[in-house]
Write an enzyme that holds these catalytic residues in place. Structure first.
Site, short mmCIF file in Angstrom:
data_model
loop_
_atom_site.label_atom_id
_atom_site.label_comp_id
_atom_site.label_asym_id
_atom_site.label_seq_id
_atom_site.Cartn_x
_atom_site.Cartn_y
_atom_site.Cartn_z
CE LYS A 160 -5.64 -8.34 10.25
NZ LYS A 160 -4.21 -8.12 10.38
CB THR A 161 -5.37 -13.99 7.11
OG1 THR A 161 -5.56 -13.37 6.73
CG2 THR A 161 -5.18 -14.87 6.54
CB SER A 188 0.40 -5.60 7.89
OG SER A 188 0.37 -6.60 6.80
NE ARG A 234 -2.30 -0.98 3.54
CZ ARG A 234 -2.34 -0.13 4.51
NH1 ARG A 234 -2.11 0.98 4.16
NH2 ARG A 234 -1.34 -0.82 5.59
CG HIS A 257 -7.05 -4.17 10.13
ND1 HIS A 257 -6.37 -3.62 10.22
CD2 HIS A 257 -7.48 -5.29 9.70
CE1 HIS A 257 -5.68 -4.69 9.81
NE2 HIS A 257 -6.15 -5.17 8.73
CE LYS A 272 -6.88 -3.48 5.09
NZ LYS A 272 -6.39 -4.95 5.30
NE ARG A 276 -0.85 -9.38 1.49
CZ ARG A 276 -1.14 -8.81 2.90
NH1 ARG A 276 -2.03 -9.35 3.38
NH2 ARG A 276 -0.35 -7.61 4.11
CG ASP A 288 -7.55 -7.46 6.55
OD1 ASP A 288 -6.95 -7.54 7.51
OD2 ASP A 288 -8.31 -6.33 5.82
N1 LIG Z 1 3.29 -17.09 16.35
C1 LIG Z 1 2.83 -16.74 15.05
N2 LIG Z 1 1.64 -16.32 15.17
C2 LIG Z 1 1.13 -15.70 13.64
N3 LIG Z 1 2.15 -15.91 12.57
C3 LIG Z 1 2.95 -16.13 12.07
C4 LIG Z 1 3.77 -16.68 14.00
N4 LIG Z 1 5.61 -17.08 13.52
C5 LIG Z 1 5.09 -17.03 11.98
N5 LIG Z 1 3.84 -16.13 11.78
C6 LIG Z 1 3.95 -15.90 10.43
O1 LIG Z 1 2.96 -14.56 10.34
C7 LIG Z 1 2.77 -14.17 8.35
C8 LIG Z 1 1.00 -13.55 10.05
O2 LIG Z 1 0.19 -12.92 8.61
P1 LIG Z 1 -0.95 -12.93 8.18
O3 LIG Z 1 -1.12 -12.70 6.46
O4 LIG Z 1 -1.31 -13.38 9.77
O5 LIG Z 1 -1.39 -11.47 8.70
P2 LIG Z 1 -2.67 -10.82 8.96
O6 LIG Z 1 -3.17 -10.33 10.35
O7 LIG Z 1 -3.27 -11.65 8.17
O8 LIG Z 1 -2.02 -9.14 8.09
P3 LIG Z 1 -2.28 -8.73 6.78
O9 LIG Z 1 -3.25 -7.53 8.04
O10 LIG Z 1 -1.39 -8.02 6.03
O11 LIG Z 1 -3.76 -9.50 5.78
C9 LIG Z 1 2.26 -15.29 8.21
O12 LIG Z 1 3.15 -15.21 7.38
C10 LIG Z 1 2.69 -16.45 9.58
O13 LIG Z 1 3.05 -18.11 8.91
O1 LIG Z 2 -5.18 -6.01 3.05
C1 LIG Z 2 -4.40 -6.20 3.84
O2 LIG Z 2 -4.82 -7.93 4.40
C2 LIG Z 2 -2.45 -5.98 4.28
C3 LIG Z 2 -3.35 -4.77 5.68
O3 LIG Z 2 -3.75 -5.98 6.53
C4 LIG Z 2 -2.45 -4.13 5.45
O4 LIG Z 2 -2.57 -3.39 3.81
O5 LIG Z 2 -2.06 -3.43 5.89
MN LIG Z 3 -4.60 -10.87 6.48
#
Ligand SMILES: Nc1ncnc2c1ncn2[C@@H]1O[C@H](COP(=O)(O)OP(=O)(O)OP(=O)(O)O)[C@@H](O)[C@H]1O
Ligand SMILES: O=C([O-])CC(=O)C(=O)O
Ligand SMILES: [Mn+2]
Length: 548
Positions: free
Chosen positions: A256-257, A252, A70, A233, A213, A336, A271
């Site tokens: 979460k995912t 991010s 972004r 979020h 977003k 992604r 998300d």
């Molecule tokens: N203890 C942990 N818990 C969760 N994720 C972990 C951990 N250790 C490493 N990771 C890694 O961190 C990353 C977490 O990314 P994830 O996509 O879940 O984030 P997100 O919060 O969904 O971000 P976004 O808002 O950008 O989508 C993954 O690549 C995961 O494999």
């Molecule tokens: O859209 C997403 O999952 C990525 C995200 O949270 C960000 O851009 O910070």
């Molecule tokens: Mn995510």
């Protein structure tokens, strides 16, 4: 008696195409407009775009060009009379004039007018029909159309036939730059939202995440302002037997995912959610997973969702075998995949829960290694930490961030907020008070040592064990000790997690003295950051922060 005639919905696609032709002043019949095209068609068109391919799993792999994350510095909100007294003008929402808007909008339209193919995606944001909004995306890349087909909520044939006028339209001309000499522009990129026109335009970035977003920001505006619904979020999932709902807040890269995709729990979304008086609903129809270092062993649900219909963005694959190398970060750390949520076997369709959350989990990725892997929060501590939003920005999600960077991102989603953070925080406090959820701070980042000292992130299996203990109720019954300064209550035992990991004072590799100075350094950052909210927060909330 003859069976009653089943009415087949008449599609209004021809009318919609005609409307877009008029809107863009497309005189000639050369342009192909595809509305809500199926994945197969979008694949065929996508393959004609530069460097776009099908990888071995069947997913479409595309590249977003120079921008692989972004561009928060180029995000603008149009200053106009309908929204200007509501919008939180400040670090996130920079004002742009209606004049700037009209120049940039025309530029976007001019670019789209030159394309052979245009795509329209008409779909919904918000699974709860009481609150959902109708979104129209107009774009020129098949990959963008497939991305939004996956990320929005796909209408049925009948809903599409009766779609009518959209509530909000995204004009994505991201392949074409903004003109830097336009007043109010600071680069060739602009992501502009106009709440009066209910439109958004994108110029100068092809990163697909800007579209989803952008709509999220629209929901951060519309839901609280018009419906008293709180936008979050967060990811969300639900226990299969008990029906208990958990929200996972986090910026991010905090998990979460990854953590919401739990085979034992139904996935509501990864998300973007809303919390209304009826319960929780997902805004989106798909997930957008980080792919860096993805393995089938550690994250099987996500790995297996990357198949025909999914869009991979900026990954590297073997040109001969077409096998993706998920460990390759040579294009970006922020690789992604966008897939429809039903590609996750445990997804709950429709993605809503008519229950209020039982557990609120604040995910933080602490690069300083100070915060324990899990602590139980008091209601005041939840507010303090929600307002603070402490975490590290992970490499890649925003342009220019190359290593974990300490940040305070209020509501764990500052880049997407439309209103002042305290408005969301107050709504959350009221809801939590009314529905008495348990709350936890979970550090998925470094533990026992900092990122700079060469430490490691909390192993995923331990974070998962902590979540299991939250969900089976054992963690709220555990024995707790209190860590000084932050006053965080940490359990002394969690099944499946080494005891030593639970208390960073004990696990800190460089010993307790160094740990104490790291705690103080982080606490100072917290209190420094909180100064901006001091006047609005209650004294109980202020006291819930670190005490130096
Ligand atoms: N203890 C942990 N818990 C969760 N994720 C972990 C951990 N250790 C490493 N990771 C890694 O961190 C990353 C977490 O990314 P994830 O996509 O879940 O984030 P997100 O919060 O969904 O971000 P976004 O808002 O950008 O989508 C993954 O690549 C995961 O494999
Ligand atoms: O859209 C997403 O999952 C990525 C995200 O949270 C960000 O851009 O910070
Ligand atoms: Mn995510």
């Amino acid at each position: 008696m003859s069976p009653s005639k089943v009415s087949v919905p008449v599609t209004n696609t021809v009318e919609v195409e005609e409307q877009i032709r008029k809107e863009l002043d497309l005189g000639s019949e050369v342009v192909t407009i595809r509305r809500n095209a199926p994945a197969a068609t979008l694949y065929e068109d996508g393959l004609k775009e530069r460097k776009t391919t099908i990888v071995s799993s069947g997913a479409l792999a595309a590249y977003s060009g120079a921008k692989t994350g972004r561009s928060p510095k180029d995000k603008r909100i149009i200053e106009e009379e309908t929204s200007k007294d509501e919008v939180w003008w400040g670090p996130v929402n920079k004002p742009a004039s209606e004049k700037t808007w009209s120049i940039n909008r025309e530029r976007a339209a001019d670019y789209l007018r030159t394309r052979d193919h245009l795509y329209i995606v008409d779909a919904y944001a918000g699974w709860d029909s009481r609150y959902r909004i109708k979104i129209r995306v107009v774009c020129a890349r098949a990959y963008h159309a497939l991305f939004m087909t996956n990320m929005l909520i796909r209408p049925s044939a009948e809903e599409l036939a009766n779609f009518g006028e959209p509530d909000f339209t995204v004009w994505n001309a991201g392949q074409f730059p903004a003109n830097r000499n336009t007043e109010g522009m600071s680069s060739k990129t602009t992501v502009e939202i106009n709440f009066k026109a209910m439109e958004m335009i994108i110029l100068g970035t092809e990163y697909a995440g800007e579209m989803k977003k952008g709509i999220f920001t629209v929901m951060f505006y519309l839901m609280p302002v018009h419906h008293d619904v709180l936008t979050l979020h967060s990811s969300a999932n639900q226990g299969v037997e008990k029906g208990d709902v958990t929200l996972f807040f986090g910026l991010s890269g905090t998990g979460k995912t990854t953590l919401s995709a739990d085979p034992h729990r139904a996935l509501i979304g990864d998300d973007e959610h809303c919390w209304s008086e009826h319960g929780v609903f997902n805004i989106e129809g798909g997930c957008y997973a980080k792919c860096i270092d993805l393995t089938a062993e550690k994250e099987p649900e996500i790995f297996n969702a990357i198949k025909f219909g999914s869009v991979l963005e900026n990954v590297v694959y073997d040109p001969v075998t077409r096998v993706v190398d998920y460990s390759n970060n040579s294009i970006t750390e922020n690789t992604r995949c966008a897939y429809p949520i039903d590609y996750i076997p445990s997804a709950k369709i429709p993605c809503t829960a008519d229950k209020h959350p039982s557990n609120i989990i604040l995910l933080t990725c602490d690069a300083s290694g100070v915060l324990p892997p899990v602590s139980k929060l008091t209601p005041e501590q939840v507010m303090y930490h929600f307002i603070s939003g402490y975490t590290s920005k992970m490499a890649g999600t925003e342009q220019g961030v190359t290593e974990p960077e300490v940040t305070f991102s209020s509501c764990f989603g500052q880049p997407f907020l439309a209103l002042h953070p305290m408005r969301y925080a107050t709504m959350l406090a009221n809801k939590m008070h009314k529905h008495s959820a348990d709350a936890w701070l979970v550090n998925t980042g470094w533990t026992g040592s900092s990122y700079t000292a060469g430490g490691k992130r909390c192993p995923l299996k331990y974070t998962r064990a902590i979540l299991d203990a939250i969900h089976d109720g054992s963690l709220s019954k555990a024995d707790y000790e209190t860590l000084p300064i932050f006053n965080l209550h940490t359990p002394t035992k969690v099944s499946g997690v080494p005891d030593s990991l639970l208390n960073p004072a004990k696990s800190w590799v460089e010993g307790p003295t160094k740990y104490n100075s790291a705690v103080k350094a982080l606490a100072t950052k917290f209190t420094g950051n909180f100064k901006i909210y001091q006047d609005q927060a209650t004294s109980d909330v202020l006291k819930a922060g670190p005490q130096l």
